[in-house]
Design an enzyme around this catalytic site. Structure first.
Site, PDB file in Angstrom:
ATOM      1  N   ASP A  47      78.729  64.479  48.467  1.00 26.66           N
ATOM      2  CA  ASP A  47      77.960  64.793  47.227  1.00 26.66           C
ATOM      3  C   ASP A  47      77.592  63.783  46.247  1.00 26.66           C
ATOM      4  O   ASP A  47      76.777  63.927  45.415  1.00 26.66           O
ATOM      5  CB  ASP A  47      78.966  65.730  46.326  1.00 26.66           C
ATOM      6  CG  ASP A  47      79.507  66.836  47.583  1.00 26.66           C
ATOM      7  OD1 ASP A  47      78.682  67.296  48.381  1.00 26.66           O
ATOM      8  OD2 ASP A  47      80.477  67.389  47.412  1.00 26.66           O
ATOM      9  N   GLY A  71      88.753  64.748  44.552  1.00 31.58           N
ATOM     10  CA  GLY A  71      89.512  65.774  44.444  1.00 31.58           C
ATOM     11  C   GLY A  71      90.798  65.142  45.126  1.00 31.58           C
ATOM     12  O   GLY A  71      91.921  65.451  44.836  1.00 31.58           O
ATOM     13  N   SER A  72      90.443  64.651  46.388  1.00 22.70           N
ATOM     14  CA  SER A  72      91.601  63.850  47.095  1.00 22.70           C
ATOM     15  C   SER A  72      92.330  62.837  46.258  1.00 22.70           C
ATOM     16  O   SER A  72      93.453  62.445  46.209  1.00 22.70           O
ATOM     17  CB  SER A  72      91.040  63.446  48.266  1.00 22.70           C
ATOM     18  OG  SER A  72      90.450  64.350  49.239  1.00 22.70           O
ATOM     19  N   ARG A  76      76.893  66.713  57.537  1.00 19.91           N
ATOM     20  CA  ARG A  76      78.009  65.965  57.560  1.00 19.91           C
ATOM     21  C   ARG A  76      78.390  65.212  58.821  1.00 19.91           C
ATOM     22  O   ARG A  76      79.014  64.027  58.795  1.00 19.91           O
ATOM     23  CB  ARG A  76      79.183  66.742  57.228  1.00 19.91           C
ATOM     24  CG  ARG A  76      79.236  67.109  55.787  1.00 19.91           C
ATOM     25  CD  ARG A  76      80.511  67.508  54.946  1.00 19.91           C
ATOM     26  NE  ARG A  76      81.610  67.917  55.942  1.00 19.91           N
ATOM     27  CZ  ARG A  76      82.412  68.812  55.471  1.00 19.91           C
ATOM     28  NH1 ARG A  76      82.299  69.515  54.289  1.00 19.91           N
ATOM     29  NH2 ARG A  76      83.724  69.348  56.095  1.00 19.91           N
TER      30      ARG A  76
END
Ligand code: F6P
Length: 360
Positions: free
Chosen positions: A140, A116-117, A285
């Site tokens: 992910d 996405g980034s 995370r």
């Protein structure tokens, strides 16, 4: 000539980001370059004054590599092409960011992000003539063209450890323990941790399941003389009616979470087994990165600077066949990497007798 390069972390954080930044800083310093860390992703360039730090090797001793998170800060909100303003309007703020890059006098930039980034950063780079290289990170592990991304190994280790901790309490109470893990639309964390952590059932979004199959496996475990079972479910697994388990928050964003409770309840209904649910969430995370994430992040950080030295841009560093290589960023974004249902790990799970919920 002395180059000045920028570096930023974008999207959700994960373990290993600091190791990548550290490696880039040391490599750039060896080449006699300056490196500017942009704070909070591109958001640092929307501030007045611009938010950045000049990064030096002295700031990045070996201990930084042990730290989770990102010392630069990050954000997974505020797409600059459609930026939500405080007054509720949506604004294109890309020109401000491009001007920010230019006013810092940056030769090029290293973007550390997920797909996405990268899609946003690449569009920005094209629009503003910014020379960029990318470093893949995401727990992910769904970025294409690379076997692994920074953060995945640590997330799998955390989820595996969670199963190790759930096993004795499951056995003590004769329970079925359901562990919900992250991964967005890819089941990599669930599949890897489920195999490594000795799960009886692994449910991933890529493989549609039936509760009757899950119940059959749990019954077989009990008939085999074991009084407990471990079930791993990936957050994007749907209900039997095909609904995603997402909650809409007051900021308007939908977030995954809760499918574990649904599956736990369904198992209870179908088997009568006492069932408990753990949603692991952002624990995956955090923490100190595993050796593997430190290693890959270090190799990626060095390679990203080397690509700039070679004048090769619009490339993403990647891990393939024990080597760091580079691929077009565009190809990495295009090749979204969900779990291949014909992969060795899916075969391994089935061969170990783990139910993936689709057995007849
Ligand atoms: O993409 C990484 C990830 O941790 C996903 O696995 C998860 O669904 C999401 O980010 C959580 O995002 P946030 O930090 O916004 O809650």
């Amino acid at each position: 000539m002395k180059k000045r390069i920028g570096i930023l972390t974008s999207g959700g954080d994960c373990a290993g980001l600091n190791a990548a930044i550290r490696a880039a800083v040391h490599r750039a310093d060896l080449l006699g370059w300056e490196i500017y860390g942009i704070l909070d992703g591109t958001a640092g360039l929307l501030c007045d004054p611009l938010q950045y730090r000049v990064l030096t090797p002295a700031m990045f001793d070996n201990n930084v590599m042990r730290m989770g998170g990102t010392v630069l800060g990050t954000t997974n909100k505020g797409n600059p092409f459609a930026y939500p303003m405080p007054d509720g309007t949506i604004k294109d703020r890309t020109d401000e960011i491009i001007n920010g890059f230019k006013s810092l006098g940056l030769d090029s930039v290293i973007g550390i992000g997920g797909d996405g980034s990268f899609a946003i950063l690449r569009k920005l780079a094209m629009q503003g003539g910014i020379r960029m290289v990318g470093i893949p990170k995401t727990i992910d592990n769904d970025i294409g063209e690379t076997e692994t991304s920074i953060g995945f190994d640590t997330a799998v280790s955390v989820a595996t450890e969670a199963l190790d901790r759930l096993q004795p309490t499951a056995a003590s109470h004769d329970r079925v323990m359901v562990l919900e893990v992250m991964g967005r639309d890819a089941g990599h964390i669930a599949l890897s941790a489920g195999i490594a952590g000795g799960a009886d059932v692994i449910l991933i979004p890529e493989i549609p399941y039936r509760i009757s199959s899950v119940a059959k496996k749990i019954a077989a475990v009990k008939e085999g003389g074991r009084n407990f079972a471990l079930v791993v479910v990936s957050e994007a697994v749907k209900t039997v009616d095909g609904d995603a388990s997402q909650m809409k928050f007051t900021d308007g964003q939908k977030r995954y979470g809760g499918i574990g409770h649904y599956i736990g309840d369904q198992i209870f209904k179908a088997t009568g087994s006492e069932t408990r649910v753990t949603i692991l969430g952002h624990v995956q995370r955090g923490s100190s990165p595993t050796y593997n994430d430190r290693l890959i992040a270090s190799a990626f950080g060095v390679k990203a600077v080397d690509l700039i030295a070679e004048g090769r841009f619009d490339r993403m560093v990647a891990w393939k066949n024990r080597e760091v290589v580079d691929v077009p960023i565009e190809a990495a974004i295009a090749a979204y990497q969900a779990v291949d249902i014909n992969s060795s790990l899916v075969h391994t799970a089935r061969a170990l007798g783990i139910s993936l919920g689709d057995e007849i």
